[in-house]
Each structure stands twice: as structure tokens, then as C-alpha cells.
Enzyme design. Structure first.
Site, short mmCIF file in Angstrom:
data_model
loop_
_atom_site.label_atom_id
_atom_site.label_comp_id
_atom_site.label_asym_id
_atom_site.label_seq_id
_atom_site.Cartn_x
_atom_site.Cartn_y
_atom_site.Cartn_z
N ARG A 70 0.83 -1.23 0.00
CA ARG A 70 0.00 0.00 0.00
C ARG A 70 0.85 1.27 0.00
NH1 ARG A 70 -1.86 -3.73 -0.87
NH2 ARG A 70 -3.55 -4.86 0.08
N CYS A 128 -10.12 -1.21 4.34
CA CYS A 128 -9.38 -1.27 5.61
C CYS A 128 -8.90 0.12 6.01
CB CYS A 128 -8.18 -2.20 5.48
SG CYS A 128 -8.67 -3.92 5.41
N GLU A 180 -4.24 3.22 6.41
CA GLU A 180 -4.28 2.84 5.00
C GLU A 180 -5.20 3.83 4.29
OE1 GLU A 180 -4.65 -1.30 4.02
OE2 GLU A 180 -5.74 -0.86 2.18
C1 LIG Z 1 -15.44 -2.29 0.14
C2 LIG Z 1 -14.01 -1.91 -0.12
C3 LIG Z 1 -13.05 -2.90 -0.24
C4 LIG Z 1 -11.71 -2.57 -0.49
N1 LIG Z 1 -10.79 -3.59 -0.59
C5 LIG Z 1 -9.50 -3.28 -0.88
C6 LIG Z 1 -8.53 -4.33 -1.03
O1 LIG Z 1 -8.83 -5.52 -0.94
N2 LIG Z 1 -7.25 -3.97 -1.33
C7 LIG Z 1 -6.88 -2.66 -1.49
O2 LIG Z 1 -5.70 -2.40 -1.78
N3 LIG Z 1 -7.78 -1.66 -1.31
C8 LIG Z 1 -9.07 -1.92 -1.02
N4 LIG Z 1 -9.99 -0.91 -0.86
C9 LIG Z 1 -9.53 0.51 -0.91
C10 LIG Z 1 -9.63 1.16 -2.31
O3 LIG Z 1 -10.66 0.56 -3.07
C11 LIG Z 1 -8.32 1.10 -3.09
O4 LIG Z 1 -7.28 1.74 -2.39
C12 LIG Z 1 -8.44 1.73 -4.48
O5 LIG Z 1 -7.34 1.34 -5.27
C13 LIG Z 1 -8.51 3.26 -4.45
O6 LIG Z 1 -8.79 3.72 -5.77
P1 LIG Z 1 -9.65 5.06 -6.03
O7 LIG Z 1 -9.65 5.30 -7.50
O8 LIG Z 1 -10.99 4.94 -5.39
O9 LIG Z 1 -8.75 6.14 -5.31
P2 LIG Z 1 -9.20 7.37 -4.40
O10 LIG Z 1 -9.84 6.84 -3.17
O11 LIG Z 1 -9.97 8.35 -5.19
O12 LIG Z 1 -7.77 7.99 -4.04
C14 LIG Z 1 -6.84 7.28 -3.24
C15 LIG Z 1 -5.47 7.98 -3.38
O13 LIG Z 1 -5.01 7.84 -4.72
C16 LIG Z 1 -4.79 9.13 -5.28
N5 LIG Z 1 -5.18 9.09 -6.69
C17 LIG Z 1 -6.35 8.64 -7.23
N6 LIG Z 1 -6.30 8.74 -8.58
C18 LIG Z 1 -5.10 9.29 -8.87
C19 LIG Z 1 -4.44 9.66 -10.08
N7 LIG Z 1 -4.99 9.45 -11.29
N8 LIG Z 1 -3.19 10.19 -10.00
C20 LIG Z 1 -2.59 10.38 -8.81
N9 LIG Z 1 -3.14 10.05 -7.64
C21 LIG Z 1 -4.38 9.51 -7.67
C22 LIG Z 1 -5.66 10.10 -4.50
O14 LIG Z 1 -5.14 11.42 -4.58
C23 LIG Z 1 -5.54 9.49 -3.11
O15 LIG Z 1 -4.30 9.87 -2.53
C24 LIG Z 1 -11.34 -1.21 -0.60
C25 LIG Z 1 -12.30 -0.21 -0.49
C26 LIG Z 1 -13.62 -0.54 -0.26
C27 LIG Z 1 -14.66 0.55 -0.13
#
Ligand SMILES: Cc1cc2nc3c(=O)[nH]c(=O)nc-3n(C[C@H](O)[C@H](O)[C@H](O)COP(=O)(O)OP(=O)(O)OC[C@H]3O[C@@H](n4cnc5c(N)ncnc54)[C@H](O)[C@@H]3O)c2cc1C
Length: 302
Positions: free
Chosen positions: A177, A226, A296
Site C-alpha cells: 500500500r 481497511c 491505510e
Molecule cells: C469495500 C471496499 C473494499 C476494499 N478492498 C480493498 C482491497 O482488498 N485492497 C486494497 O488495496 N484496497 C481496497 N480498498 C480501498 C480502495 O478501493 C483502493 O485503495 C483503491 O485502489 C482506491 O482507488 P480510487 O480510484 O478509489 O482512489 P481514491 O480513493 O480516489 O484515491 C486514493 C489515493 O489515490 C490518489 N489518486 C487517485 N487517482 C489518482 C491519479 N490518477 N493520479 C494520482 N493520484 C491519484 C488520491 O489522490 C488518493 O491519494 C477497498 C475499499 C472498499 C470501499
């Protein structure tokens, strides 16, 4: 923060970037928490250097929003704006074992699109919400795999050189992460190199991962996945569970009854409630186990 300078708004429009005023980030995040600000929706990667220059010249703070699934955003009027990539058409472009994917694409859909072309490896990521950009930044992973293992190259906007660059996978460090991308770089696209596997085998792997998630996570509730990283050799969820904290709450922010490392918004939780629940649980774990849990979830303070 509201963008009101007419000259700036005209320049933004000239870059084919859409300005949305006064959006509520509670509607853009899986936790359903967050205050209001302006959003700039980018349709073409080429407009990014010009857009970010306009914002920097005027000292307008901004944050990159992906799918909002790993975010805890502060309450009220926010002192920064958000910048987001619009989802492109067509989505994944496949070439042999390579998949070229835009950062705005949905992660789960990418996994299934690749599966349809007999490209696997990412089955564990099914059920991880959000975009490819967010998954790259966070090095999303589950069930023993992480997206970073499959990255051949990343197209990004480099804040240091103010240009769009291509980085090879071996120039980036992908850890649990955590990635080596500087905080102000914006992910634009990725080329993944994926192993060949039969569609049936991939779908079977996806089914197993889906079942594991359904059995252990509060999928029908608002969460950001998480809250804490697992400390080396330990499980944050297990420690929180052993302290009897499932169901523990501050206002409508609650430790899930199903998975102790998932904190849910059980109604109208504010960021203040959620932050205070996180701080309280962290303190209790530190007192009991001598381990200070690291977030996280990414917190964007007001
Ligand atoms: C039900 C549930 C289950 C989950 N299970 C997991 C799991 O099993 N494993 C896991 O790793 N995560 C898990 N997550 C967390 C999450 O889904 C991941 O971290 C996911 O990859 C975040 O992507 P996002 O596009 O929603 O990012 P965001 O939440 O929008 O952003 C997260 C970070 O990434 C940055 N970011 C986003 N897009 C860009 C871009 N294009 N350029 C630069 N920075 C950027 C943002 O600025 C921020 O710092 C879970 C979440 C939920 C709600």
C-alpha cells in the site's frame, strides 16, 4: 473552495476542462463523508500541464480524485479543489499480453475485460472499488497479489518536470500500500503485462475471491475498505477484534461487526466522528499491543 475568477474560468474552459461548482464530496466517496468544493473534470491528458500551471500560478491547492474508495474527506467548505480524469472511450486496449488502460478506468471492469481476452493475474483485485489511477497510487492488492507486480510502464504528469512522462515498471517501487510516486504526480495511464490464462480459470479465481469478500466484509455498508495497514507479521483487524471493539462507535462512525478493520458510516457520520473513532481505536491498540497502527485510508483534512 470556489473558483470565481472569470479569467481563470475562461482559461479552464479553453482547455476543454469541465468546471463543476460546489460539489459535495460525500457523493463522490464510498464512505459518504466529505464537505463541498469545486471539481475540475479533465477530458484530455494533454490539457493537464496547462491546467496545473494555471492552478499553481494562482496558488490554488488541488487534490487528485479517483473513485473516492480509499478516502476520508473533511467536513464543511474545503480549502482546496479536486481534479479528476473523465472516463475515456474506448476502455482497455489489448495487444498480446499487454493491456493499455487509462487511469480513469474502473479497476474491476479492467480485470474482467482482460479476463475475456484470456489475460489473468489480477483476480484478487476483483471487488476492490475505484479507478486504475487510485490502484496504482495505493498499489492496491488483495489475497496475495498487488497491481504493481503487473505494471510494465506508467504514463504520468510529473510535478517536478511539469511534463507528461513514461516511467518503466522497474523505475517505480511498489510496496505494501505504498509507491514511490511523488505526491504531486498524477497517474494518467498504465500498460500492464499479464499472464495468459484460460477465461474459465480466471472466472473460477474471481468467484473464489468474491466469496471470500462476501464472507468477511461489510459490502452493503459505506466504508473505505481497511482503515489501517497491517503491521509486519500481524493483522490490524485481529487486534481490534481481540479488544472487543467490533460495533464500537463515535456518532454514526462505527467499527464494522463483520470486519474489525472496516469502519463504516452507519448513517450520517461526519469526518470528525470518523477521525475520532480512528484515533481512539489506534490509542487502544497501542496501549494493548505497543503497536502504533498506520492509516491505510487517505485523509484529506478540511
Ligand atoms: C469495500 C471496499 C473494499 C476494499 N478492498 C480493498 C482491497 O482488498 N485492497 C486494497 O488495496 N484496497 C481496497 N480498498 C480501498 C480502495 O478501493 C483502493 O485503495 C483503491 O485502489 C482506491 O482507488 P480510487 O480510484 O478509489 O482512489 P481514491 O480513493 O480516489 O484515491 C486514493 C489515493 O489515490 C490518489 N489518486 C487517485 N487517482 C489518482 C491519479 N490518477 N493520479 C494520482 N493520484 C491519484 C488520491 O489522490 C488518493 O491519494 C477497498 C475499499 C472498499 C470501499
Amino acid at each position: 473552495m470556489r473558483l470565481e475568477d472569470r479569467q481563470l474560468l475562461a482559461a479552464i474552459e479553453g482547455l476543454n476542462v469541465e468546471h463543476q461548482s460546489g460539489i459535495s464530496l460525500s457523493e463522490y466517496t464510498s464512505l459518504g463523508i466529505g464537505g463541498t468544493t469545486d471539481l475540475l473534470l479533465i477530458r484530455k491528458h494533454e490539457s493537464i500541464p496547462g491546467l496545473l500551471q494555471l492552478l499553481d500560478d494562482r496558488k490554488i491547492p488541488h487534490k487528485f480524485l479517483g473513485g473516492g474508495s480509499n478516502l476520508l474527506v473533511g467536513d464543511g467548505e474545503l480549502p482546496w479543489i479536486v481534479v479528476q480524469l473523465a472516463r475515456p472511450e474506448p476502455d482497455v486496449v489489448l495487444e498480446g499480453n499487454s493491456a493499455h488502460v487509462d487511469a480513469a478506468d474502473d479497476l474491476g471492469r479492467t480485470v474482467t475485460d482482460c479476463a475475456k481476452h484470456d489475460l489473468g493475474g489480477m483476480e484478487g483485485l476483483i471487488g476492490v472499488p475505484g479507478t486504475i489511477g487510485g490502484a496504482l497510487r495505493m498499489n492496491a492488492g488483495a489475497y496475495g497479489m498487488q497491481i504493481g507486480s503487473y505494471v510494465r510502464e506508467v504514463k504520468l504528469f510529473s510535478a517536478a518536470t511539469r511534463t507528461i512522462e513514461i516511467l518503466r515498471g522497474d523505475q517505480i517501487s511498489f510496496e505494501y500500500r505504498h509507491t514511490s510516486f511523488p505526491p504531486d504526480d498524477m497517474m494518467l495511464a498504465v500498460t500492464l503485462e499479464l499472464p495468459s490464462k484460460s477465461y474459465q480459470e480466471i472466472i473460477q479465481g474471481i468467484r473464489i475471491c468474491n466469496e471470500k469478500r462476501r464472507a468477511s466484509q461489510p459490502l452493503g455498508q459505506k466504508s473505505a475498505g481497511c482503515v489501517f495497514k497491517n503491521p509486519p507479521g500481524a493483522s490490524a483487524g485481529r487486534m481490534i477484534d481481540e479488544l472487543g471493539l467490533k460495533g464500537f462507535s463515535v456518532g454514526d462512525a462505527r467499527v464494522s461487526d463483520r470486519h474489525a478493520n472496516f469502519f463504516v458510516n452507519a448513517g450520517k457520520a461526519s469526518a470528525k466522528d470518523m477521525l475520532s473513532l480512528i484515533a481512539d481505536v489506534r490509542d487502544r491498540v497501542e496501549r494493548a499491543y505497543g503497536v502504533k497502527l498506520e492509516n491505510e485510508v487517505v485523509v484529506w483534512h478540511a
